[in-house]
Design a protein around this motif. Structure first.
Motif: not given
Length: 428
Positions: A343-348, A374-382
């Motif tokens: 579904l490509h909903h959420d990288p999590c 981690q590639t999909a979340m690159a540049g996003k801070s917690p």
């Protein structure tokens, strides 16, 4: 059933659709798929969607000698419906008929899960349940169940609510206490289901009314977020800004169905206060202290009873036993994760799926999915404290898997499926 046969008992209602309108169970759900859709479904079945690593569930069961013919066919049917879920259709309310056939998609989910746990030689009859849903919708449109011609929207929805919740006896139940409430075929049979399934049935009836041209106003469905209310329709022209959170779109409905299944069958639930991912990473023979200082403090006060339950769950999982939902169901949890990824909903979802692959012994695939996450979340801070803990757990799990792969004697040709899905893996 011909259109004339359906229209005949409604002559007094002012039947407004033409003789060319589709009949119940017609092309709306049973139109043939194009070759391009089949090709996309086949690619997604092999895990090739958007360049993601392979999905292992069906292959691992095949390697263990468990037939997945029916499960694969059901997954292909689900992927075919996703192929019709365009970006516009995905954000459209379930009260409108366009894009994917949500009922068939939900039945394909049920068919795959049924095949995974029953090992039946006969697949779940998806078409038969589609026909039952069509009959339910046609039953509202004909005879005394339908409101008089020209009735205001409030009267129309009063008739519809009475038809579904009184005449047909549909009622809401908690899916956690009864997993049948989360599968459309069971809800159609037992008339008892979750708010998600009842909303889906409500929308299917509305779509049939719209297809027949019997609705002269814009309808919307109010999805309840409290534990007791029922889905109900209302006139969209009188909606308020505060109604927006209660509108379920096509994609959000599928996402919520799969997330509910994933949460229910997640095999590691010893600590209900934390995330599913943190529970999965903590459920190993090293204990919770391996997740770093912050995570150790988070789980440092875990009770002896909870630790015993976690060990029991791990023992049952290694034997492939899941008769108690409290201890999860690895097969259905993996299936839910794989469909959420499609579904490509959420990288999590990539991260959560990797955690399950780790416990199944698919370390190389686990590492690939962690890398994709981690590639999909690159540049996003917690943002939240949970985000920080989960980021630390991802790094810990990645380091753990890397060490395992670096051990002497590990080979990419090793078959963990033979160790995980054993002959003791029957659901009974």
């Amino acid at each position: 059933m011909s259109c004339a046969a359906v229209c005949a008992p409604r002559s007094a209602l002012g039947c407004r659709f033409s003789s060319s309108s589709p009949a119940p169970g017609g092309g709306r759900r049973r139109r043939r798929r194009s070759s391009s859709v089949r090709a996309r479904a086949a690619a997604e079945e092999e895990g090739g969607s958007a360049g993601l690593p392979r999905m292992v569930l069906h292959d691992s069961l095949d390697a263990a000698g468990v037939s997945t013919v029916h499960a694969r066919a059901a997954r292909e049917g689900f992927a075919a419906q996703l192929g019709r879920l365009t970006r516009v259709a995905a954000g459209t309310s379930i009260a409108f008929s366009q894009g994917a056939d949500l009922a068939r998609a939900a039945l394909c989910v049920a068919a795959e899960d049924d095949s995974l746990v029953s090992h039946s030689s006969v697949p779940l009859p998806v078409d038969a349940f589609v026909a039952r849903l069509d009959d339910l919708s046609a039953g509202f449109c004909g005879g005394r169940n339908f409101p008089p011609s020209g009735a205001p929207p409030e009267v129309f929805f009063d008739y519809l609510d009475r038809y579904l919740y009184v005449h047909k006896g549909f009622r809401r139940t908690n899916g956690v206490s009864d997993v049948r409430a989360m599968y459309l075929h069971s809800v159609l049979t037992c008339r008892s289901g979750s708010a998600l399934m009842l909303s889906l049935i409500y929308s299917e009836v509305l779509k049939t009314v719209q297809i027949y041209g019997l609705l002269d106003f814009s309808a919307e469905i109010f999805f309840p977020h409290d534990p007791n209310s029922l889905p109900r329709g209302y006139n969209k022209h009188r909606s308020k800004l505060g109604d927006e959170p209660h509108i379920m779109t096509s994609k959000s409905l599928l996402v919520e169905i799969l997330k509910t299944l994933k949460g229910t069958f997640w095999p590691f639930q010893s600590n209900q206060s934390s995330s599913l991912f943190l529970n999965a990473v903590a459920a190993n023979h090293h204990g919770p202290g391996t997740l770093g200082d912050n995570q150790a403090r988070s789980h440092g006060n875990i009770s002896v009873i909870e630790m015993a339950a976690a060990k029991a769950a791990q023992h049952r999982l290694m034997r492939g036993v899941w008769t108690n939902v409290r201890f999860g169901d690895m097969r259905r949890a993996l299936a839910a994760c794989e469909r959420l990824i499609l579904l490509h909903h959420d990288p999590c979802e990539l991260r959560d799926y990797a955690a399950l692959l780790y416990h199944c012994g698919y370390y190389e695939d686990c590492l690939e999915y962690l890398t994709s996450y981690q590639t999909a979340m690159a540049g996003k801070s917690p943002i939240t404290p949970w985000d920080i803990l989960e980021d630390e757990a991802v790094n810990t799990l990645r380091a753990r898997v890397s060490l395992i792969l670096a051990e002497d004697g590990w080979s990419s040709h090793r078959r963990p499926a033979a160790n995980y899905w054993t002959k003791n893996s029957e659901p009974w």
